[in-house]
Design a protein around this motif. Structure first.
Motif, PDB file in Angstrom:
ATOM      1  N   GLY A  25       0.704  -1.277  -0.010  1.00  0.00           N
ATOM      2  CA  GLY A  25      -0.188  -0.142   0.069  1.00  0.00           C
ATOM      3  C   GLY A  25       0.757   1.325  -0.196  1.00  0.00           C
ATOM      4  N   GLN A  26       2.218   1.186   0.241  1.00  0.00           N
ATOM      5  CA  GLN A  26       2.918   2.515   0.101  1.00  0.00           C
ATOM      6  C   GLN A  26       3.578   2.647  -1.305  1.00  0.00           C
ATOM      7  N   MET A  27       3.341   3.799  -1.871  1.00  0.00           N
ATOM      8  CA  MET A  27       3.583   4.043  -3.298  1.00  0.00           C
ATOM      9  C   MET A  27       5.091   4.451  -3.372  1.00  0.00           C
ATOM     10  N   GLY A  28       5.829   4.195  -4.448  1.00  0.00           N
ATOM     11  CA  GLY A  28       7.269   4.356  -4.376  1.00  0.00           C
ATOM     12  C   GLY A  28       7.804   4.079  -5.818  1.00  0.00           C
ATOM     13  N   GLU A  29       9.152   3.948  -5.937  1.00  0.00           N
ATOM     14  CA  GLU A  29       9.843   3.416  -6.909  1.00  0.00           C
ATOM     15  C   GLU A  29      10.899   2.557  -6.500  1.00  0.00           C
ATOM     16  N   LEU A  30      11.135   1.568  -7.357  1.00  0.00           N
ATOM     17  CA  LEU A  30      11.962   0.331  -7.234  1.00  0.00           C
ATOM     18  C   LEU A  30      12.773   0.464  -8.247  1.00  0.00           C
ATOM     19  N   ASP A  31      14.153   0.628  -7.920  1.00  0.00           N
ATOM     20  CA  ASP A  31      15.245   0.558  -8.985  1.00  0.00           C
ATOM     21  C   ASP A  31      15.911  -0.775  -8.940  1.00  0.00           C
ATOM     22  N   VAL A  32      16.078  -1.457 -10.043  1.00  0.00           N
ATOM     23  CA  VAL A  32      16.698  -2.835 -10.362  1.00  0.00           C
ATOM     24  C   VAL A  32      17.958  -2.761 -11.122  1.00  0.00           C
ATOM     25  N   SER A  33      19.270  -3.073 -10.765  1.00  0.00           N
ATOM     26  CA  SER A  33      20.160  -3.068 -11.788  1.00  0.00           C
ATOM     27  C   SER A  33      20.828  -4.429 -11.676  1.00  0.00           C
ATOM     28  N   PRO A  34      21.340  -4.796 -12.546  1.00  0.00           N
ATOM     29  CA  PRO A  34      21.966  -6.260 -12.582  1.00  0.00           C
ATOM     30  C   PRO A  34      23.205  -6.295 -12.143  1.00  0.00           C
ATOM     31  N   LEU A  35      23.489  -7.544 -11.300  1.00  0.00           N
ATOM     32  CA  LEU A  35      24.804  -7.743 -10.732  1.00  0.00           C
ATOM     33  C   LEU A  35      25.591  -8.807 -11.375  1.00  0.00           C
ATOM     34  N   GLY A  36      25.130  -9.782 -12.015  1.00  0.00           N
ATOM     35  CA  GLY A  36      25.495 -10.751 -12.981  1.00  0.00           C
ATOM     36  C   GLY A  36      24.632 -11.651 -13.365  1.00  0.00           C
ATOM     37  N   PRO A  37      25.063 -12.790 -13.763  1.00  0.00           N
ATOM     38  CA  PRO A  37      23.796 -13.538 -14.449  1.00  0.00           C
ATOM     39  C   PRO A  37      22.796 -14.344 -13.385  1.00  0.00           C
ATOM     40  N   SER A  38      21.591 -13.667 -13.634  1.00  0.00           N
ATOM     41  CA  SER A  38      20.355 -14.299 -12.672  1.00  0.00           C
ATOM     42  C   SER A  38      20.567 -13.555 -11.561  1.00  0.00           C
ATOM     43  N   ARG A  39      21.360 -12.408 -11.169  1.00  0.00           N
ATOM     44  CA  ARG A  39      21.409 -11.706  -9.914  1.00  0.00           C
ATOM     45  C   ARG A  39      21.128 -10.415 -10.181  1.00  0.00           C
ATOM     46  N   TYR A  40      20.429  -9.603  -9.350  1.00  0.00           N
ATOM     47  CA  TYR A  40      20.066  -8.332  -9.344  1.00  0.00           C
ATOM     48  C   TYR A  40      20.128  -7.422  -8.009  1.00  0.00           C
ATOM     49  N   TYR A  41      20.298  -6.300  -7.798  1.00  0.00           N
ATOM     50  CA  TYR A  41      20.132  -5.564  -6.740  1.00  0.00           C
ATOM     51  C   TYR A  41      19.143  -4.403  -6.746  1.00  0.00           C
ATOM     52  N   GLY A  42      18.380  -4.660  -5.909  1.00  0.00           N
ATOM     53  CA  GLY A  42      17.051  -3.579  -5.927  1.00  0.00           C
ATOM     54  C   GLY A  42      17.114  -2.567  -4.781  1.00  0.00           C
ATOM     55  N   SER A  43      16.663  -1.482  -4.967  1.00  0.00           N
ATOM     56  CA  SER A  43      16.527  -0.352  -3.966  1.00  0.00           C
ATOM     57  C   SER A  43      15.084   0.191  -4.216  1.00  0.00           C
ATOM     58  N   PHE A  44      14.300   0.206  -3.062  1.00  0.00           N
ATOM     59  CA  PHE A  44      12.861   0.705  -3.094  1.00  0.00           C
ATOM     60  C   PHE A  44      12.796   1.844  -2.075  1.00  0.00           C
ATOM     61  N   LYS A  45      12.151   3.024  -2.621  1.00  0.00           N
ATOM     62  CA  LYS A  45      12.060   4.232  -1.804  1.00  0.00           C
ATOM     63  C   LYS A  45      10.726   4.575  -1.850  1.00  0.00           C
ATOM     64  N   SER A  46       9.924   4.777  -0.712  1.00  0.00           N
ATOM     65  CA  SER A  46       8.602   5.228  -0.778  1.00  0.00           C
ATOM     66  C   SER A  46       8.370   6.737  -1.257  1.00  0.00           C
ATOM     67  N   ASP A  47       7.359   7.058  -1.863  1.00  0.00           N
ATOM     68  CA  ASP A  47       7.026   8.569  -2.326  1.00  0.00           C
ATOM     69  C   ASP A  47       7.400   9.625  -1.265  1.00  0.00           C
ATOM     70  N   ASP A  48       7.033   9.375   0.006  1.00  0.00           N
ATOM     71  CA  ASP A  48       7.156  10.287   1.067  1.00  0.00           C
ATOM     72  C   ASP A  48       8.576   9.983   1.841  1.00  0.00           C
ATOM     73  N   GLY A  49       9.300   9.063   1.376  1.00  0.00           N
ATOM     74  CA  GLY A  49      10.790   8.899   1.814  1.00  0.00           C
ATOM     75  C   GLY A  49      10.901   8.149   3.277  1.00  0.00           C
ATOM     76  N   ALA A  50       9.576   7.816   3.794  1.00  0.00           N
ATOM     77  CA  ALA A  50       9.634   7.174   5.075  1.00  0.00           C
ATOM     78  C   ALA A  50      10.263   5.515   5.110  1.00  0.00           C
ATOM     79  N   ILE A  51       9.972   4.977   3.842  1.00  0.00           N
ATOM     80  CA  ILE A  51      10.370   3.750   3.829  1.00  0.00           C
ATOM     81  C   ILE A  51      11.266   3.531   2.610  1.00  0.00           C
ATOM     82  N   ARG A  52      12.480   2.913   3.236  1.00  0.00           N
ATOM     83  CA  ARG A  52      13.639   2.561   2.109  1.00  0.00           C
ATOM     84  C   ARG A  52      13.941   1.306   2.466  1.00  0.00           C
ATOM     85  N   PHE A  53      14.383   0.264   1.324  1.00  0.00           N
ATOM     86  CA  PHE A  53      15.011  -0.727   1.867  1.00  0.00           C
ATOM     87  C   PHE A  53      15.712  -1.287   0.530  1.00  0.00           C
TER      88      PHE A  53
END
Length: 135
Positions: A25-53
């Protein structure tokens, strides 16, 4: 709750890019970048900045008709938000697991996110691709 089974598409799915949507239910942006074959790094930040992981993402594979392992439409991940403690709150308990499925067109993600060892007790994930930044 275990993740769903892996499906194979005619083209190998590409999870990398910028995605807009929601986590529990928290709106935001997920950035996903490749790390290697079949592996990724993701970063989520909610629109209000309260949630980041951040997410350590691993794409699952399945055998094709010839028996070769091929990357599928499922990514499982571990997430961490840097918060410590045993009690989960609205801000999270610091760690968890989850999974996402990508559609055949590589334009939408859907899945589940959970605290600790579960991947189903924090909420659903739903995203649409807004930018293909890692081609």
């Amino acid at each position: 709750m275990p993740p769903p089974p892996v499906d194979l598409y005619p083209e190998e799915p590409d999870f990398a890019g910028v995605w807009l949507g929601e986590v529990g239910g928290q709106m935001g942006e997920l950035d996903v970048s490749p790390l290697g074959p079949s592996r990724y790094y993701g970063s989520f930040k909610s629109d209000d900045g309260a949630i980041r992981f951040v997410l350590n993402m691993k794409q699952r594979s399945a055998p094709d008709r010839g028996g070769d392992e091929v990357p599928g439409n499922l990514v499982v991940f571990e997430w961490q938000d840097g918060h410590q403690g045993e009690v989960c709150s609205a801000q999270g308990c610091g760690r968890g697991m989850g999974w996402v499925l990508i559609n055949p067109e590589d334009t939408a993600l859907s899945g589940m996110l959970g605290f600790g060892e579960s991947n189903a007790n924090r909420g659903t994930l739903s995203f649409v691709r807004v930018e293909d930044t890692y081609e």
